[in-house]
Design an enzyme around this catalytic site. Structure first.
Site, PDB file in Angstrom:
ATOM      1  CG  HIS A 183      -6.023  -2.158   4.951  1.00 32.27           C
ATOM      2  ND1 HIS A 183      -5.497  -1.142   4.206  1.00 32.27           N
ATOM      3  CD2 HIS A 183      -5.730  -1.877   6.242  1.00 32.27           C
ATOM      4  CE1 HIS A 183      -4.900  -0.273   5.016  1.00 32.27           C
ATOM      5  NE2 HIS A 183      -5.014  -0.686   6.247  1.00 32.27           N
ATOM      6  NE  ARG A 195      -0.658  -0.144   4.944  1.00 35.44           N
ATOM      7  CZ  ARG A 195      -0.967   0.427   6.092  1.00 35.44           C
ATOM      8  NH1 ARG A 195      -1.927   1.326   6.150  1.00 35.44           N
ATOM      9  NH2 ARG A 195      -0.353   0.090   7.209  1.00 35.44           N
ATOM     10  CD  GLU A 210     -17.232   2.214   1.703  1.00 31.96           C
ATOM     11  OE1 GLU A 210     -18.484   2.145   1.766  1.00 31.96           O
ATOM     12  OE2 GLU A 210     -16.530   2.537   2.679  1.00 31.96           O
ATOM     13  NE  ARG A 232      -2.963  -2.254   9.566  1.00 32.94           N
ATOM     14  CZ  ARG A 232      -2.427  -2.762  10.673  1.00 32.94           C
ATOM     15  NH1 ARG A 232      -2.118  -4.048  10.746  1.00 32.94           N
ATOM     16  NH2 ARG A 232      -2.187  -1.992  11.716  1.00 32.94           N
TER      17      ARG A 232
END
Lengths: 280, 316
Positions: free
Chosen positions: B109, B10, B58, B167
Protein backbone atom coordinates in the site's frame (compact mmCIF):
# COMPACT_ATOMS: atom_id res chain seq x y z
CA UNK A 1 22.37 -19.21 48.41
CA UNK A 2 25.61 -20.89 49.39
CA UNK A 3 27.76 -18.43 51.36
CA UNK A 4 30.93 -19.05 49.34
CA UNK A 5 29.10 -18.52 46.04
CA UNK A 6 27.48 -15.37 47.36
CA UNK A 7 30.84 -14.04 48.54
CA UNK A 8 32.37 -14.69 45.13
CA UNK A 9 29.47 -12.93 43.39
CA UNK A 10 29.90 -9.92 45.66
CA UNK A 11 33.62 -9.82 44.87
CA UNK A 12 32.92 -10.03 41.13
CA UNK A 13 30.24 -7.33 41.32
CA UNK A 14 32.62 -5.09 43.24
CA UNK A 15 35.27 -5.56 40.55
CA UNK A 16 32.61 -4.80 37.93
CA UNK A 17 31.81 -1.56 39.77
CA UNK A 18 35.49 -0.64 39.55
CA UNK A 19 35.27 -1.39 35.82
CA UNK A 20 32.31 0.97 35.48
CA UNK A 21 34.24 3.78 37.15
CA UNK A 22 37.38 3.02 35.14
CA UNK A 23 35.45 3.10 31.87
CA UNK A 24 33.36 6.18 32.50
CA UNK A 25 36.27 8.12 34.02
CA UNK A 26 38.53 7.44 31.03
CA UNK A 27 35.73 8.18 28.58
CA UNK A 28 34.96 11.44 30.41
CA UNK A 29 31.29 10.68 29.72
CA UNK A 30 28.75 7.90 30.12
CA UNK A 31 26.09 6.75 32.53
CA UNK A 32 27.44 5.48 35.86
CA UNK A 33 24.32 5.81 38.04
CA UNK A 34 22.09 3.38 36.18
CA UNK A 35 25.02 1.04 35.57
CA UNK A 36 25.58 0.66 39.32
CA UNK A 37 21.91 -0.01 39.97
CA UNK A 38 21.78 -3.07 37.68
CA UNK A 39 25.35 -4.40 37.89
CA UNK A 40 24.62 -6.93 40.63
CA UNK A 41 21.92 -8.53 38.47
CA UNK A 42 24.11 -8.56 35.35
CA UNK A 43 26.97 -10.07 37.38
CA UNK A 44 24.64 -12.76 38.69
CA UNK A 45 23.34 -13.57 35.20
CA UNK A 46 26.78 -13.98 33.61
CA UNK A 47 28.54 -15.64 36.53
CA UNK A 48 25.84 -17.80 38.01
CA UNK A 49 22.82 -18.19 35.78
CA UNK A 50 23.21 -17.92 32.02
CA UNK A 51 24.60 -20.58 29.71
CA UNK A 52 27.31 -18.60 27.92
CA UNK A 53 30.86 -19.35 26.82
CA UNK A 54 33.27 -16.45 26.32
CA UNK A 55 35.27 -18.64 23.93
CA UNK A 56 32.19 -19.17 21.76
CA UNK A 57 30.16 -15.96 22.02
CA UNK A 58 27.98 -16.72 18.96
CA UNK A 59 27.00 -20.25 19.97
CA UNK A 60 23.44 -20.68 18.71
CA UNK A 61 22.34 -22.45 21.88
CA UNK A 62 23.61 -19.81 24.28
CA UNK A 63 21.29 -17.88 26.55
CA UNK A 64 20.76 -14.31 25.33
CA UNK A 65 21.06 -11.04 27.22
CA UNK A 66 19.61 -7.79 25.93
CA UNK A 67 20.44 -4.62 27.84
CA UNK A 68 17.29 -2.74 26.89
CA UNK A 69 18.48 0.17 29.07
CA UNK A 70 21.50 0.41 26.80
CA UNK A 71 22.97 3.43 28.55
CA UNK A 72 24.02 1.08 31.36
CA UNK A 73 26.59 -0.32 28.89
CA UNK A 74 29.54 0.29 31.27
CA UNK A 75 28.03 -2.34 33.60
CA UNK A 76 27.63 -4.88 30.80
CA UNK A 77 31.16 -4.23 29.51
CA UNK A 78 32.68 -4.53 32.97
CA UNK A 79 30.97 -7.91 33.47
CA UNK A 80 31.80 -9.19 29.97
CA UNK A 81 35.47 -8.30 30.49
CA UNK A 82 35.58 -10.07 33.86
CA UNK A 83 33.91 -13.10 32.27
CA UNK A 84 36.63 -13.15 29.62
CA UNK A 85 34.73 -12.09 26.49
CA UNK A 86 37.42 -9.51 25.75
CA UNK A 87 40.59 -8.14 27.40
CA UNK A 88 40.25 -6.07 30.55
CA UNK A 89 42.33 -3.31 28.89
CA UNK A 90 39.39 -2.56 26.57
CA UNK A 91 37.51 -1.01 29.50
CA UNK A 92 39.71 2.09 29.45
CA UNK A 93 38.92 2.62 25.76
CA UNK A 94 35.17 3.01 26.34
CA UNK A 95 33.55 5.53 23.99
CA UNK A 96 36.80 6.35 22.16
CA UNK A 97 36.89 6.46 18.36
CA UNK A 98 39.09 3.37 17.97
CA UNK A 99 37.33 1.35 20.67
CA UNK A 100 35.25 -1.81 20.44
CA UNK A 101 33.17 -0.49 23.32
CA UNK A 102 30.55 1.88 21.94
CA UNK A 103 28.65 4.34 24.12
CA UNK A 104 25.69 1.99 23.86
CA UNK A 105 25.90 -1.79 23.26
CA UNK A 106 26.48 -2.94 19.69
CA UNK A 107 26.75 -6.44 18.27
CA UNK A 108 28.89 -5.00 15.51
CA UNK A 109 31.79 -4.18 17.80
CA UNK A 110 31.69 -6.17 20.99
CA UNK A 111 31.97 -9.92 21.57
CA UNK A 112 29.29 -11.10 23.97
CA UNK A 113 26.78 -8.37 23.14
CA UNK A 114 23.60 -9.94 21.74
CA UNK A 115 21.72 -6.88 20.48
CA UNK A 116 22.24 -3.24 19.55
CA UNK A 117 20.37 -1.20 22.11
CA UNK A 118 20.30 2.33 23.47
CA UNK A 119 17.14 3.72 21.98
CA UNK A 120 14.88 2.98 24.91
CA UNK A 121 11.97 0.58 24.58
CA UNK A 122 13.45 -1.39 21.69
CA UNK A 123 15.50 -4.02 23.49
CA UNK A 124 12.54 -5.82 25.00
CA UNK A 125 10.99 -6.28 21.53
CA UNK A 126 14.20 -7.85 20.24
CA UNK A 127 14.28 -10.05 23.34
CA UNK A 128 10.74 -11.19 22.47
CA UNK A 129 11.94 -12.07 18.98
CA UNK A 130 14.84 -14.09 20.38
CA UNK A 131 12.55 -15.94 22.79
CA UNK A 132 10.13 -16.62 19.93
CA UNK A 133 13.05 -17.89 17.86
CA UNK A 134 13.92 -20.37 20.61
CA UNK A 135 10.32 -21.58 20.72
CA UNK A 136 10.05 -22.00 16.93
CA UNK A 137 13.32 -23.89 16.64
CA UNK A 138 12.75 -25.93 19.79
CA UNK A 139 15.99 -24.73 21.32
CA UNK A 140 16.26 -24.63 25.11
CA UNK A 141 17.97 -21.25 25.42
CA UNK A 142 16.46 -18.51 27.54
CA UNK A 143 16.41 -14.75 27.04
CA UNK A 144 17.05 -12.07 29.65
CA UNK A 145 16.54 -8.35 29.32
CA UNK A 146 17.04 -5.45 31.72
CA UNK A 147 14.91 -2.32 31.41
CA UNK A 148 15.01 0.95 33.26
CA UNK A 149 12.01 2.09 35.26
CA UNK A 150 12.00 5.31 33.27
CA UNK A 151 12.30 3.26 30.09
CA UNK A 152 8.92 1.66 30.68
CA UNK A 153 7.35 5.04 29.95
CA UNK A 154 8.01 4.12 26.31
CA UNK A 155 4.88 2.75 24.66
CA UNK A 156 6.83 0.07 22.82
CA UNK A 157 7.59 -1.63 26.15
CA UNK A 158 3.90 -2.29 26.62
CA UNK A 159 3.49 -3.48 23.05
CA UNK A 160 6.21 -6.00 23.83
CA UNK A 161 4.72 -6.83 27.24
CA UNK A 162 1.37 -7.63 25.61
CA UNK A 163 3.09 -9.65 22.89
CA UNK A 164 5.30 -11.73 25.20
CA UNK A 165 2.40 -12.96 27.29
CA UNK A 166 0.09 -13.45 24.30
CA UNK A 167 2.73 -15.63 22.65
CA UNK A 168 3.46 -17.54 25.88
CA UNK A 169 7.15 -16.62 25.97
CA UNK A 170 7.97 -18.27 29.29
CA UNK A 171 11.62 -18.42 28.21
CA UNK A 172 11.81 -14.65 28.59
CA UNK A 173 12.67 -12.76 31.78
CA UNK A 174 12.48 -8.97 31.92
CA UNK A 175 14.12 -7.19 34.83
CA UNK A 176 12.88 -3.71 35.69
CA UNK A 177 15.74 -1.82 37.32
CA UNK A 178 13.61 0.25 39.66
CA UNK A 179 15.98 2.95 40.93
CA UNK A 180 13.19 5.53 40.69
CA UNK A 181 15.40 8.17 39.09
CA UNK A 182 15.45 9.45 35.53
CA UNK A 183 17.12 12.46 33.95
CA UNK A 184 14.44 15.01 34.79
CA UNK A 185 13.80 13.82 38.35
CA UNK A 186 12.14 10.92 40.13
CA UNK A 187 10.10 8.62 37.91
CA UNK A 188 7.10 9.31 40.12
CA UNK A 189 7.42 13.05 39.52
CA UNK A 190 8.23 13.00 35.81
CA UNK A 191 5.52 10.63 34.58
CA UNK A 192 4.79 7.92 37.07
CA UNK A 193 5.18 4.34 35.83
CA UNK A 194 3.78 3.05 39.15
CA UNK A 195 2.42 0.62 40.14
CA UNK A 196 4.88 -1.39 38.04
CA UNK A 197 4.15 -4.88 39.38
CA UNK A 198 0.41 -4.50 38.86
CA UNK A 199 0.93 -3.30 35.30
CA UNK A 200 2.97 -6.36 34.35
CA UNK A 201 0.48 -8.61 36.14
CA UNK A 202 -2.32 -7.02 34.16
CA UNK A 203 -0.36 -7.69 30.97
CA UNK A 204 -0.24 -11.37 31.85
CA UNK A 205 3.25 -11.72 33.31
CA UNK A 206 4.51 -13.73 36.26
CA UNK A 207 5.76 -10.95 38.54
CA UNK A 208 8.47 -11.24 41.20
CA UNK A 209 9.56 -8.31 43.38
CA UNK A 210 13.06 -8.23 44.85
CA UNK A 211 15.89 -6.13 46.26
CA UNK A 212 18.21 -5.60 43.27
CA UNK A 213 21.29 -5.75 45.48
CA UNK A 214 20.53 -8.96 47.41
CA UNK A 215 22.08 -12.00 45.73
CA UNK A 216 19.83 -14.27 47.78
CA UNK A 217 16.74 -12.55 46.40
CA UNK A 218 18.19 -12.34 42.87
CA UNK A 219 19.00 -16.05 42.94
CA UNK A 220 15.56 -17.00 44.20
CA UNK A 221 13.84 -14.78 41.62
CA UNK A 222 15.65 -16.18 38.59
CA UNK A 223 15.19 -19.73 39.89
CA UNK A 224 11.46 -19.10 40.26
CA UNK A 225 11.27 -17.53 36.80
CA UNK A 226 12.98 -20.57 35.28
CA UNK A 227 10.39 -22.84 36.88
CA UNK A 228 7.39 -20.78 35.84
CA UNK A 229 5.66 -22.08 32.72
CA UNK A 230 3.24 -20.46 30.31
CA UNK A 231 3.99 -16.80 30.97
CA UNK A 232 7.04 -14.53 30.74
CA UNK A 233 8.45 -13.39 34.07
CA UNK A 234 9.04 -9.81 35.17
CA UNK A 235 11.43 -9.21 38.03
CA UNK A 236 10.78 -5.80 39.56
CA UNK A 237 14.12 -5.07 41.19
CA UNK A 238 14.10 -2.24 43.72
CA UNK A 239 17.51 -0.69 43.30
CA UNK A 240 19.66 2.26 44.29
CA UNK A 241 20.99 4.44 41.51
CA UNK A 242 24.75 4.80 41.96
CA UNK A 243 24.83 1.86 44.39
CA UNK A 244 28.32 1.25 45.80
CA UNK A 245 29.82 4.72 45.48
CA UNK A 246 28.75 6.88 48.41
CA UNK A 247 28.44 10.22 46.66
CA UNK A 248 26.57 8.76 43.69
CA UNK A 249 23.90 6.87 45.59
CA UNK A 250 20.39 8.17 44.92
CA UNK A 251 21.79 11.25 43.19
CA UNK A 252 20.09 11.83 39.84
CA UNK A 253 23.00 14.07 38.82
CA UNK A 254 25.07 10.90 38.31
CA UNK A 255 22.75 9.56 35.62
CA UNK A 256 24.94 10.72 32.77
CA UNK A 257 28.09 12.30 34.16
CA UNK A 258 31.67 11.09 34.51
CA UNK A 259 33.63 11.57 37.73
CA UNK A 260 36.55 14.00 37.75
CA UNK A 261 40.02 12.89 38.95
CA UNK A 262 39.24 13.55 42.59
CA UNK A 263 35.89 11.80 42.41
CA UNK A 264 37.51 8.90 40.56
CA UNK A 265 40.05 8.48 43.36
CA UNK A 266 37.36 8.56 46.00
CA UNK A 267 35.21 6.01 44.18
CA UNK A 268 38.17 3.69 43.65
CA UNK A 269 39.23 4.07 47.28
CA UNK A 270 35.75 3.15 48.47
CA UNK A 271 35.44 0.20 46.09
CA UNK A 272 38.96 -1.04 46.87
CA UNK A 273 38.14 -0.97 50.59
CA UNK A 274 34.92 -2.85 49.94
CA UNK A 275 36.79 -5.42 47.85
CA UNK A 276 39.49 -5.86 50.48
CA UNK A 277 36.82 -6.44 53.10
CA UNK A 278 35.07 -9.02 50.90
CA UNK A 279 38.31 -10.83 50.15
CA UNK A 280 39.51 -10.81 53.76
CA UNK B 1 -5.00 -6.98 -29.03
CA UNK B 2 -4.22 -9.48 -26.31
CA UNK B 3 -5.72 -8.90 -22.92
CA UNK B 4 -3.34 -7.14 -20.57
CA UNK B 5 -2.75 -9.20 -17.46
CA UNK B 6 -3.08 -7.09 -14.35
CA UNK B 7 -2.06 -7.99 -10.82
CA UNK B 8 -1.11 -6.00 -7.74
CA UNK B 9 2.49 -6.46 -6.60
CA UNK B 10 1.15 -7.23 -3.11
CA UNK B 11 -0.59 -10.30 -4.52
CA UNK B 12 2.66 -11.43 -6.09
CA UNK B 13 4.35 -10.86 -2.72
CA UNK B 14 1.89 -13.13 -0.93
CA UNK B 15 2.25 -15.84 -3.55
CA UNK B 16 6.04 -15.61 -3.49
CA UNK B 17 6.03 -16.01 0.28
CA UNK B 18 4.07 -19.24 -0.11
CA UNK B 19 6.64 -20.43 -2.66
CA UNK B 20 9.43 -19.55 -0.26
CA UNK B 21 7.73 -21.32 2.59
CA UNK B 22 7.95 -24.58 0.68
CA UNK B 23 11.66 -24.34 -0.11
CA UNK B 24 13.05 -22.50 2.92
CA UNK B 25 12.06 -23.59 6.42
CA UNK B 26 13.97 -20.65 7.93
CA UNK B 27 11.41 -18.19 6.54
CA UNK B 28 9.19 -16.62 9.19
CA UNK B 29 6.48 -14.10 8.34
CA UNK B 30 5.24 -11.37 10.67
CA UNK B 31 2.31 -9.03 10.20
CA UNK B 32 0.52 -6.35 12.20
CA UNK B 33 -3.17 -7.09 11.73
CA UNK B 34 -3.12 -6.52 7.98
CA UNK B 35 -2.49 -10.03 6.70
CA UNK B 36 -5.56 -9.94 4.47
CA UNK B 37 -4.43 -6.68 2.87
CA UNK B 38 -0.65 -7.23 2.70
CA UNK B 39 -1.35 -10.77 1.39
CA UNK B 40 0.83 -12.43 4.02
CA UNK B 41 -2.44 -14.18 4.82
CA UNK B 42 -1.62 -16.54 1.95
CA UNK B 43 1.50 -17.66 3.83
CA UNK B 44 -0.44 -17.85 7.09
CA UNK B 45 -2.91 -20.25 5.48
CA UNK B 46 -0.16 -22.62 4.34
CA UNK B 47 2.40 -22.24 7.12
CA UNK B 48 0.49 -21.27 10.23
CA UNK B 49 3.31 -22.34 12.55
CA UNK B 50 5.70 -19.88 10.89
CA UNK B 51 3.36 -16.90 10.84
CA UNK B 52 3.06 -14.52 13.79
CA UNK B 53 0.64 -11.65 14.07
CA UNK B 54 1.54 -8.90 16.52
CA UNK B 55 -1.76 -7.18 16.15
CA UNK B 56 -1.54 -3.44 15.67
CA UNK B 57 2.06 -3.03 16.88
CA UNK B 58 4.36 -2.02 14.07
CA UNK B 59 7.17 -0.83 16.34
CA UNK B 60 7.22 -4.02 18.38
CA UNK B 61 6.87 -6.14 15.25
CA UNK B 62 10.07 -4.65 13.80
CA UNK B 63 11.91 -5.33 17.07
CA UNK B 64 10.60 -8.90 17.19
CA UNK B 65 11.74 -9.33 13.58
CA UNK B 66 15.21 -8.16 14.59
CA UNK B 67 15.40 -10.53 17.55
CA UNK B 68 14.18 -13.46 15.46
CA UNK B 69 16.78 -12.69 12.82
CA UNK B 70 19.56 -12.92 15.42
CA UNK B 71 18.49 -16.52 16.06
CA UNK B 72 19.04 -17.53 12.44
CA UNK B 73 15.70 -16.98 10.76
CA UNK B 74 14.97 -15.07 7.55
CA UNK B 75 12.20 -12.80 8.68
CA UNK B 76 9.63 -11.06 6.48
CA UNK B 77 7.79 -8.31 8.37
CA UNK B 78 4.80 -6.74 6.69
CA UNK B 79 2.46 -3.84 7.13
CA UNK B 80 1.51 -0.80 5.07
CA UNK B 81 4.42 1.35 3.88
CA UNK B 82 3.14 4.22 5.99
CA UNK B 83 3.64 2.21 9.18
CA UNK B 84 6.66 0.14 8.15
CA UNK B 85 8.82 3.03 7.02
CA UNK B 86 6.98 5.84 8.77
CA UNK B 87 5.74 4.82 12.17
CA UNK B 88 8.43 2.21 12.79
CA UNK B 89 11.26 4.18 11.18
CA UNK B 90 13.37 4.33 14.28
CA UNK B 91 12.90 0.65 15.08
CA UNK B 92 13.91 -0.20 11.52
CA UNK B 93 16.90 2.12 11.84
CA UNK B 94 18.16 1.07 15.25
CA UNK B 95 17.00 -2.53 15.68
CA UNK B 96 17.32 -3.76 12.07
CA UNK B 97 19.53 -1.37 10.10
CA UNK B 98 22.26 -0.66 12.64
CA UNK B 99 22.90 -4.34 13.49
CA UNK B 100 22.39 -5.15 9.76
CA UNK B 101 20.02 -8.01 10.50
CA UNK B 102 18.42 -10.39 8.02
CA UNK B 103 14.97 -8.80 7.99
CA UNK B 104 12.94 -8.23 4.84
CA UNK B 105 10.35 -5.52 5.19
CA UNK B 106 7.41 -6.19 2.90
CA UNK B 107 5.73 -2.80 2.76
CA UNK B 108 2.48 -2.77 0.85
CA UNK B 109 0.00 0.00 0.00
CA UNK B 110 2.80 2.38 -0.92
CA UNK B 111 2.08 5.62 -2.74
CA UNK B 112 -0.96 7.53 -3.91
CA UNK B 113 -2.55 4.42 -5.50
CA UNK B 114 -3.80 3.37 -2.07
CA UNK B 115 -6.77 5.39 -3.28
CA UNK B 116 -9.86 6.04 -1.20
CA UNK B 117 -8.20 5.74 2.23
CA UNK B 118 -6.58 9.10 1.56
CA UNK B 119 -3.46 10.94 2.66
CA UNK B 120 -3.09 9.32 6.09
CA UNK B 121 -2.39 6.00 4.38
CA UNK B 122 -0.73 7.15 1.15
CA UNK B 123 2.96 6.87 1.92
CA UNK B 124 5.07 8.86 -0.51
CA UNK B 125 8.01 9.26 1.84
CA UNK B 126 9.13 5.68 2.43
CA UNK B 127 11.89 5.51 -0.18
CA UNK B 128 13.38 8.73 1.19
CA UNK B 129 13.28 7.40 4.75
CA UNK B 130 14.71 4.00 3.91
CA UNK B 131 17.43 5.44 1.65
CA UNK B 132 18.83 7.29 4.63
CA UNK B 133 19.52 4.07 6.56
CA UNK B 134 23.04 2.76 5.89
CA UNK B 135 23.05 -0.71 4.33
CA UNK B 136 19.33 -0.83 3.57
CA UNK B 137 18.47 -2.30 0.16
CA UNK B 138 15.34 -0.81 -1.44
CA UNK B 139 13.45 -2.67 -4.14
CA UNK B 140 10.38 -1.22 -5.85
CA UNK B 141 9.15 -3.77 -8.39
CA UNK B 142 7.36 -2.71 -11.55
CA UNK B 143 4.91 -5.55 -11.79
CA UNK B 144 3.86 -8.88 -10.33
CA UNK B 145 6.53 -10.84 -12.21
CA UNK B 146 9.31 -8.63 -10.91
CA UNK B 147 7.80 -8.57 -7.42
CA UNK B 148 7.88 -12.36 -7.20
CA UNK B 149 11.45 -12.48 -8.46
CA UNK B 150 12.53 -9.77 -6.03
CA UNK B 151 11.04 -11.59 -3.05
CA UNK B 152 12.82 -14.83 -3.95
CA UNK B 153 16.09 -12.94 -4.46
CA UNK B 154 15.71 -11.02 -1.20
CA UNK B 155 15.41 -14.28 0.71
CA UNK B 156 18.81 -15.33 -0.66
CA UNK B 157 20.46 -12.06 0.36
CA UNK B 158 21.84 -11.72 3.89
CA UNK B 159 20.85 -8.34 5.31
CA UNK B 160 18.00 -5.85 5.56
CA UNK B 161 15.82 -5.23 2.51
CA UNK B 162 12.88 -2.86 2.11
CA UNK B 163 10.45 -4.09 -0.55
CA UNK B 164 7.76 -1.72 -1.77
CA UNK B 165 4.50 -3.13 -3.06
CA UNK B 166 1.28 -1.56 -4.30
CA UNK B 167 -2.40 -2.10 -3.64
CA UNK B 168 -3.55 -1.42 -7.19
CA UNK B 169 -3.62 -4.12 -9.86
CA UNK B 170 -1.16 -2.98 -12.52
CA UNK B 171 -0.29 -4.36 -15.96
CA UNK B 172 2.38 -7.02 -16.15
CA UNK B 173 5.35 -5.53 -17.95
CA UNK B 174 7.50 -8.64 -17.91
CA UNK B 175 7.02 -12.17 -19.14
CA UNK B 176 7.54 -15.29 -17.09
CA UNK B 177 11.05 -15.65 -18.51
CA UNK B 178 12.14 -12.43 -16.74
CA UNK B 179 15.37 -12.77 -14.80
CA UNK B 180 15.83 -10.46 -11.81
CA UNK B 181 19.41 -9.27 -11.46
CA UNK B 182 20.23 -8.08 -7.96
CA UNK B 183 21.21 -4.41 -7.93
CA UNK B 184 21.06 -3.98 -11.70
CA UNK B 185 18.92 -1.38 -13.46
CA UNK B 186 17.26 -2.85 -16.53
CA UNK B 187 17.28 -1.08 -19.87
CA UNK B 188 13.89 -1.92 -21.35
CA UNK B 189 14.35 -0.25 -24.70
CA UNK B 190 16.95 1.82 -26.50
CA UNK B 191 16.46 5.45 -27.36
CA UNK B 192 18.53 8.41 -28.48
CA UNK B 193 16.85 11.59 -27.22
CA UNK B 194 15.98 11.17 -23.56
CA UNK B 195 16.44 8.61 -20.78
CA UNK B 196 13.40 7.79 -18.68
CA UNK B 197 14.32 6.19 -15.37
CA UNK B 198 11.18 4.72 -13.85
CA UNK B 199 10.38 2.59 -10.84
CA UNK B 200 7.35 0.68 -9.60
CA UNK B 201 4.07 1.20 -11.40
CA UNK B 202 5.59 4.14 -13.26
CA UNK B 203 7.58 1.71 -15.43
CA UNK B 204 4.45 0.82 -17.37
CA UNK B 205 3.61 4.52 -17.69
CA UNK B 206 7.11 5.14 -19.05
CA UNK B 207 6.54 2.49 -21.71
CA UNK B 208 3.30 4.24 -22.66
CA UNK B 209 5.09 7.60 -22.64
CA UNK B 210 7.62 6.27 -25.13
CA UNK B 211 4.74 5.60 -27.54
CA UNK B 212 3.40 9.14 -27.04
CA UNK B 213 6.84 10.63 -27.59
CA UNK B 214 7.37 8.57 -30.72
CA UNK B 215 4.35 10.31 -32.25
CA UNK B 216 6.34 13.54 -31.92
CA UNK B 217 9.47 11.98 -33.32
CA UNK B 218 11.17 11.67 -29.94
CA UNK B 219 13.10 8.49 -29.22
CA UNK B 220 13.10 7.66 -25.50
CA UNK B 221 15.31 5.13 -23.74
CA UNK B 222 13.66 3.46 -20.75
CA UNK B 223 15.41 2.13 -17.71
CA UNK B 224 13.58 0.18 -15.03
CA UNK B 225 15.20 1.03 -11.71
CA UNK B 226 13.76 -1.73 -9.55
CA UNK B 227 16.50 -1.30 -6.97
CA UNK B 228 16.80 2.27 -5.74
CA UNK B 229 19.48 1.45 -3.21
CA UNK B 230 22.14 0.52 -3.99
CA UNK B 231 21.55 2.47 -7.20
CA UNK B 232 22.98 1.14 -10.45
CA UNK B 233 24.57 4.50 -11.23
CA UNK B 234 26.71 3.05 -13.99
CA UNK B 235 23.79 1.95 -16.17
CA UNK B 236 21.89 5.18 -15.54
CA UNK B 237 24.82 7.51 -16.17
CA UNK B 238 25.89 5.65 -19.30
CA UNK B 239 22.42 6.13 -20.74
CA UNK B 240 22.30 9.77 -19.61
CA UNK B 241 25.62 10.48 -21.33
CA UNK B 242 24.22 8.97 -24.52
CA UNK B 243 20.82 10.71 -24.62
CA UNK B 244 21.85 13.96 -22.93
CA UNK B 245 18.89 14.29 -20.55
CA UNK B 246 16.93 12.33 -17.99
CA UNK B 247 13.38 12.10 -16.64
CA UNK B 248 12.74 10.18 -13.45
CA UNK B 249 9.30 8.72 -12.71
CA UNK B 250 8.14 7.38 -9.37
CA UNK B 251 5.01 7.11 -7.26
CA UNK B 252 6.71 8.92 -4.39
CA UNK B 253 7.51 12.44 -3.32
CA UNK B 254 9.93 14.06 -5.79
CA UNK B 255 12.07 14.71 -2.70
CA UNK B 256 14.30 11.90 -1.50
CA UNK B 257 13.29 9.08 -3.80
CA UNK B 258 14.37 7.90 -7.24
CA UNK B 259 14.55 11.45 -8.62
CA UNK B 260 16.94 12.48 -5.89
CA UNK B 261 19.03 9.33 -6.16
CA UNK B 262 19.40 9.67 -9.93
CA UNK B 263 20.18 13.39 -9.67
CA UNK B 264 22.90 12.69 -7.13
CA UNK B 265 24.42 9.96 -9.26
CA UNK B 266 24.39 12.12 -12.39
CA UNK B 267 25.88 15.17 -10.66
CA UNK B 268 28.69 13.15 -9.14
CA UNK B 269 29.46 11.27 -12.35
CA UNK B 270 30.36 14.46 -14.18
CA UNK B 271 27.66 13.67 -16.75
CA UNK B 272 26.12 17.08 -16.35
CA UNK B 273 22.81 16.61 -18.09
CA UNK B 274 19.39 17.96 -17.12
CA UNK B 275 17.23 15.80 -14.87
CA UNK B 276 13.48 16.43 -14.59
CA UNK B 277 11.52 14.60 -11.92
CA UNK B 278 8.05 13.16 -12.19
CA UNK B 279 6.55 12.22 -8.84
CA UNK B 280 4.23 13.48 -6.16
CA UNK B 281 5.10 17.15 -6.16
CA UNK B 282 5.75 17.56 -2.42
CA UNK B 283 2.09 17.55 -1.46
CA UNK B 284 -0.13 15.20 0.53
CA UNK B 285 -2.53 12.99 -1.36
CA UNK B 286 -6.30 12.74 -0.95
CA UNK B 287 -9.14 10.25 -1.29
CA UNK B 288 -10.31 9.03 -4.65
CA UNK B 289 -10.14 6.09 -7.02
CA UNK B 290 -6.50 5.08 -7.48
CA UNK B 291 -6.31 5.49 -11.24
CA UNK B 292 -7.99 8.88 -11.04
CA UNK B 293 -5.53 9.99 -8.38
CA UNK B 294 -2.56 8.88 -10.46
CA UNK B 295 -3.73 11.23 -13.22
CA UNK B 296 -4.54 14.07 -10.78
CA UNK B 297 -1.02 13.93 -9.36
CA UNK B 298 0.64 13.63 -12.75
CA UNK B 299 1.77 10.07 -12.28
CA UNK B 300 0.99 9.03 -15.82
CA UNK B 301 2.39 8.63 -19.30
CA UNK B 302 1.18 12.03 -20.46
CA UNK B 303 3.10 13.87 -17.75
CA UNK B 304 6.22 11.77 -18.30
CA UNK B 305 6.06 12.66 -21.99
CA UNK B 306 5.63 16.36 -21.15
CA UNK B 307 8.58 16.26 -18.79
CA UNK B 308 10.65 14.42 -21.37
CA UNK B 309 10.10 17.30 -23.75
CA UNK B 310 11.04 19.72 -20.99
CA UNK B 311 14.24 17.77 -20.31
CA UNK B 312 15.12 17.81 -24.00
CA UNK B 313 14.53 21.58 -24.11
CA UNK B 314 16.97 22.01 -21.23
CA UNK B 315 19.81 20.34 -23.10
CA UNK B 316 22.66 22.71 -23.80
Amino acid sequence: MDAAIKKQLKITACKARMGIIEGVFNAKSGHPGGAFSCVDIITYLYFRHMNVDPADPKNENRDRFVLSKGHAAPALYAVLALKGFFPQEWIKTLRKSDSNLQGHPSIKYTPGVDMCTGSLGQGISAACGMALGAKISGKPFRVYTVLGDGEIQEGQVWEAAMYASAKGLDNLVAVIDNNNLQIDGTCAEVNSPYPIAEKFKAFGWNVIEIDAHSFDEIDAAFAAAAEFKGKPSAIIAKSVKGKGVSYMENEVGWHGKAPNAEEYEQAMTELSAALAELEA
Amino acid sequence: MADIIKMATRDAYGKALVELGAINDKVIVLDADLAAATKTGMFKKEYKERFFDSGIQESNMMGVAAGLATTGFTVFASTFAMFAAGRAFEQVRNSIGYPHLNVKIGATHAGISVGEDGASHQCCEDIALMRSIPGMVIINPADAVEARAAVLAAAEYEGPVYMRFGRLAVPCVFGDDYKFEWGKAVKLCDGADVTICATGLMVNEAIEAKKLLAQDGIDAEIINVHTIKPLDAETICRSAAKTGCVVTAEEHNIIGGLGSAVSEAICESGTCVPVVRVGVNDVFGKSGPAVELLHIYGLDAANIADKAKKAISLKK
